[in-house]
Design an enzyme around this catalytic site. Structure first.
Site, PDB file in Angstrom:
ATOM      1  NE  ARG A 143      -2.742  -1.519   3.264  1.00 56.73           N
ATOM      2  CZ  ARG A 143      -3.177  -1.105   4.445  1.00 56.73           C
ATOM      3  NH1 ARG A 143      -4.043  -0.114   4.521  1.00 56.73           N
ATOM      4  NH2 ARG A 143      -2.735  -1.661   5.554  1.00 56.73           N
ATOM      5  CD  GLU A 180      -4.724 -10.631  12.285  1.00 51.00           C
ATOM      6  OE1 GLU A 180      -4.572  -9.637  11.572  1.00 51.00           O
ATOM      7  OE2 GLU A 180      -4.313 -10.682  13.459  1.00 51.00           O
ATOM      8  CG  ASN A 189      34.710  21.545  -4.173  1.00 50.41           C
ATOM      9  OD1 ASN A 189      34.099  22.039  -5.115  1.00 50.41           O
ATOM     10  ND2 ASN A 189      34.143  20.722  -3.321  1.00 50.41           N
TER      11      ASN A 189
HETATM   12  C1  UD1 Z   1      -0.578  -7.333  12.084  1.00 52.87           C
HETATM   13  C2  UD1 Z   1      -1.289  -8.333  13.029  1.00 52.87           C
HETATM   14  C3  UD1 Z   1      -2.523  -7.668  13.617  1.00 52.87           C
HETATM   15  C4  UD1 Z   1      -2.136  -6.401  14.320  1.00 52.87           C
HETATM   16  C5  UD1 Z   1      -1.367  -5.461  13.391  1.00 52.87           C
HETATM   17  C6  UD1 Z   1      -0.823  -4.295  14.172  1.00 52.87           C
HETATM   18  C7  UD1 Z   1      -0.833 -10.582  12.206  1.00 52.87           C
HETATM   19  C8  UD1 Z   1      -1.379 -11.732  11.438  1.00 52.87           C
HETATM   20  N1  UD1 Z   1      -1.645  -9.502  12.285  1.00 52.87           N
HETATM   21  O1  UD1 Z   1      -1.464  -7.104  10.985  1.00 52.87           O
HETATM   22  O2  UD1 Z   1      -3.154  -8.549  14.522  1.00 52.87           O
HETATM   23  O3  UD1 Z   1      -3.293  -5.750  14.834  1.00 52.87           O
HETATM   24  O4  UD1 Z   1      -0.262  -6.143  12.792  1.00 52.87           O
HETATM   25  O5  UD1 Z   1      -0.191  -3.372  13.307  1.00 52.87           O
HETATM   26  O6  UD1 Z   1       0.243 -10.662  12.739  1.00 52.87           O
HETATM   27  N2  UD1 Z   1       5.835  -9.238   7.663  1.00 52.87           N
HETATM   28  C9  UD1 Z   1       6.887 -10.051   7.310  1.00 52.87           C
HETATM   29  N3  UD1 Z   1       6.653 -11.169   6.588  1.00 52.87           N
HETATM   30  C10 UD1 Z   1       5.408 -11.536   6.229  1.00 52.87           C
HETATM   31  C11 UD1 Z   1       4.318 -10.723   6.586  1.00 52.87           C
HETATM   32  C12 UD1 Z   1       4.558  -9.580   7.320  1.00 52.87           C
HETATM   33  O7  UD1 Z   1       8.042  -9.755   7.617  1.00 52.87           O
HETATM   34  O8  UD1 Z   1       5.284 -12.601   5.584  1.00 52.87           O
HETATM   35  C13 UD1 Z   1       6.098  -8.015   8.456  1.00 52.87           C
HETATM   36  C14 UD1 Z   1       5.711  -6.753   7.737  1.00 52.87           C
HETATM   37  O9  UD1 Z   1       6.804  -6.263   7.001  1.00 52.87           O
HETATM   38  C15 UD1 Z   1       5.362  -5.831   8.893  1.00 52.87           C
HETATM   39  C16 UD1 Z   1       4.830  -6.774   9.944  1.00 52.87           C
HETATM   40  O10 UD1 Z   1       5.305  -8.052   9.604  1.00 52.87           O
HETATM   41  O11 UD1 Z   1       6.490  -5.180   9.411  1.00 52.87           O
HETATM   42  C17 UD1 Z   1       3.323  -6.769  10.037  1.00 52.87           C
HETATM   43  O12 UD1 Z   1       2.779  -7.252   8.841  1.00 52.87           O
HETATM   44  P1  UD1 Z   1       1.466  -6.617   8.215  1.00 52.87           P
HETATM   45  O13 UD1 Z   1       1.149  -7.365   6.978  1.00 52.87           O
HETATM   46  O14 UD1 Z   1       1.606  -5.150   8.141  1.00 52.87           O
HETATM   47  O15 UD1 Z   1       0.397  -7.020   9.340  1.00 52.87           O
HETATM   48  P2  UD1 Z   1      -1.003  -6.364   9.624  1.00 52.87           P
HETATM   49  O16 UD1 Z   1      -1.967  -6.775   8.582  1.00 52.87           O
HETATM   50  O17 UD1 Z   1      -0.814  -4.916   9.849  1.00 52.87           O
END
Ligand code: UD1
Ligand code: CA
Length: 450
Positions: free
Chosen positions: A18, A155, A369
């Site tokens: 996004r 979730e 320079n």
């Molecule tokens: C996640 C949580 C959600 C929480 C929210 C808070 C999960 C399933 N959900 O959702 O409960 O309320 O954060 O902000 O954990 N990432 C990886 N590898 C992956 C997927 C994600 O490294 O395969 C990293 C992303 O780069 C990011 C973080 O994990 O830094 C969170 O991932 P994101 O997809 O943003 O999770 P949310 O949908 O925000």
């Protein structure tokens, strides 16, 4: 709190779709530094025994940005979810005994104190989740609790109406004993709306294994996750608001603080004055009593007591402005020391140079320079007077108390106390201007007729 050793796992592999960006999300700057640096700084405050960063999308760039940090980067080749991401650290932590805290690279406002609180609660629970009460729970995971237990996290995508009404949400942070966490993660499946391996399945699996999963809470403001450019801009505004308040508190004078922009590490001494519309890039120190005038841009610079910079000045990395020196309007300084009381007041470029104490650099002076390949140094001695519009072709040294005539192109060293003139000698041709003008006017009349 518990004295168990701590390993941090920072998740930074997600695509950040996004953001709509070529650049990995966690490298987008906030307060003049990559977003992930904020998570790291909070984590480092806990003095962890190990830090593992999970990289994936744009891994090379992220790893390069972290080379100076004491972290181990592990690649998550396919981004199959937060649970899958954490599981990638299993081998790197195989010999680690202690607690693991999982943080996200895109949650920059999280305070070290909240991570500490999370770890302290490990005394009472096998797994601890950091929750918060959300004003608008929207996309966050919901904590389904009973007493002090988190039964499961749902979730938003998978939640029913009743669960969606819960306002206690998941910040994303979780702590558990390393072995317990990796054992539970091995049981996580991907039968959910996103088809991902969720870290958030861990509390439910803990209960199924007869373990205790609890939670602590932090302020919602700390949990702000950055997923879009709009959220990044909002985060920057919040960051700046905090920094301005902090600077005022520390005794910095600002008449229009809302127009001044700081970096994460800007240091400003008491009684310094920062006029409106000043922008600080990273690595700036301004000593007590220095004065930065309006519309100046300052990065990588040190400004000492009593110095005055601007208006409309640009200080680039390596600019060192000593006590009582003056840097005036439309002056750019890079990798140069401007010693005590020296003046560079108008329209100059001073790069790769040393300007001696009390020297005066005339308007329009330029240190030439760069020859297109190499950078060369210019040395101006103490008390020297550089005439306006002098070109100092580096490498070149101007002696102490020496003088250069205005408009000179200085290519050779000037001894102490000498006057250097390096320009065409002036010649006055009597009456020639008048005759020339008459000829031109006559020519104009002729072309009109013809
Ligand atoms: C996640 C949580 C959600 C929480 C929210 C808070 C999960 C399933 N959900 O959702 O409960 O309320 O954060 O902000 O954990 N990432 C990886 N590898 C992956 C997927 C994600 O490294 O395969 C990293 C992303 O780069 C990011 C973080 O994990 O830094 C969170 O991932 P994101 O997809 O943003 O999770 P949310 O949908 O925000
Ligand atoms: Ca997120």
């Amino acid at each position: 709190m518990s004295k168990r050793p701590v390993a941090l796992i920072i998740l930074a592999a997600g695509q950040g779709t996004r953001m709509n960006s070529e650049r990995p999300k966690v490298l987008h700057p906030l307060g003049g530094v990559a977003m992930i640096e904020h998570s790291l700084a909070s984590g480092l405050a806990l003095e962890p025994a190990r830090i593992v960063v999970i990289t994936g999308h744009g891994a090379e760039e992220v790893e390069a940005a972290l080379v100076d940090h004491p972290v181990t980067c592990i690649r998550q080749e396919e981004q199959l979810g937060t649970g899958h991401a954490v599981a990638q650290a299993r081998a790197a932590l195989a010999d680690f005994e202690g607690d693991v805290a999982v943080l996200f690279g895109d949650t920059p406002f999280l305070r070290a104190a909240s991570i500490q609180k999370l770890l302290a609660a490990r005394d009472a629970h096998d797994v601890v989740v950091l929750g918060f009460v959300a004003g608008t729970p929207a996309r966050y995971g919901r904590l389904v609790t009973k007493g002090d237990q988190v039964l499961r996290i749902v979730e938003a995508k998978d939640a029913n109406a009743e669960e969606l009404a819960i306002t206690l949400c998941n910040s994303g942070l979780m702590a558990a004993d390393a072995r317990v966490l990796f054992d539970l993660l091995a049981k996580v499946g991907n039968e959910n709306a996103a088809g991902e391996y969720y870290l958030t399945d861990v509390p439910r699996l803990a209960h199924e294994a007869g373990l205790s999963a609890g939670y602590v809470t932090c302020d919602e403001a700390e949990t702000l996750g950055i997923n879009t450019r709009a959220e990044l801009a909002r985060a920057e505004a919040i960051f700046q608001t905090h920094r301005r308040a902090e600077m005022l508190e520390l005794g910095v004078t600002m008449h229009a603080p809302e127009t001044v922009y700081f970096a994460h590490d800007t240091y400003i001494g008491r009684d310094a004055v920062i006029e409106p519309y000043v922008v600080f890039g990273p690595n700036v120190t301004v000593e007590s009593g220095a004065h930065i005038r309006a519309f100046s841009h300052v990065e990588g610079a040190h400004i000492s007591q009593g110095a005055v910079v601007g208006p409309y000045a640009r200080l680039r990395p390596g600019a060192e402005i000593d006590n009582d020196a003056r840097i005036g309007n439309f002056v750019e300084v890079k990798a140069a020391q401007i010693h005590e009381g020296a003046k560079v007041n108008h329209l100059s470029y001073i790069g790769d140079a040393t300007i001696g104490a009390g020297a005066n650099i005339g308007a329009g002076t330029i240190t030439c320079n760069y020859d297109g390949v190499f950078k060369h140094h210019t040395e101006v001695g103490a008390g020297a007077f550089i005439g306006s519009n002098t070109m100092l072709v580096a490498p070149v040294t101007i002696g102490a108390d020496a003088l250069t005539a205005s408009g000179s192109v200085i290519t050779e060293n000037v001894p102490d106390g000498a006057l250097a003139v390096a320009r065409g000698r002036q010649e006055n041709k009597a009456g020639l201007a008048k005759r020339l003008r008459a000829r031109l006017l006559a020519l104009k009349e002729q072309t009109k007729k013809g």
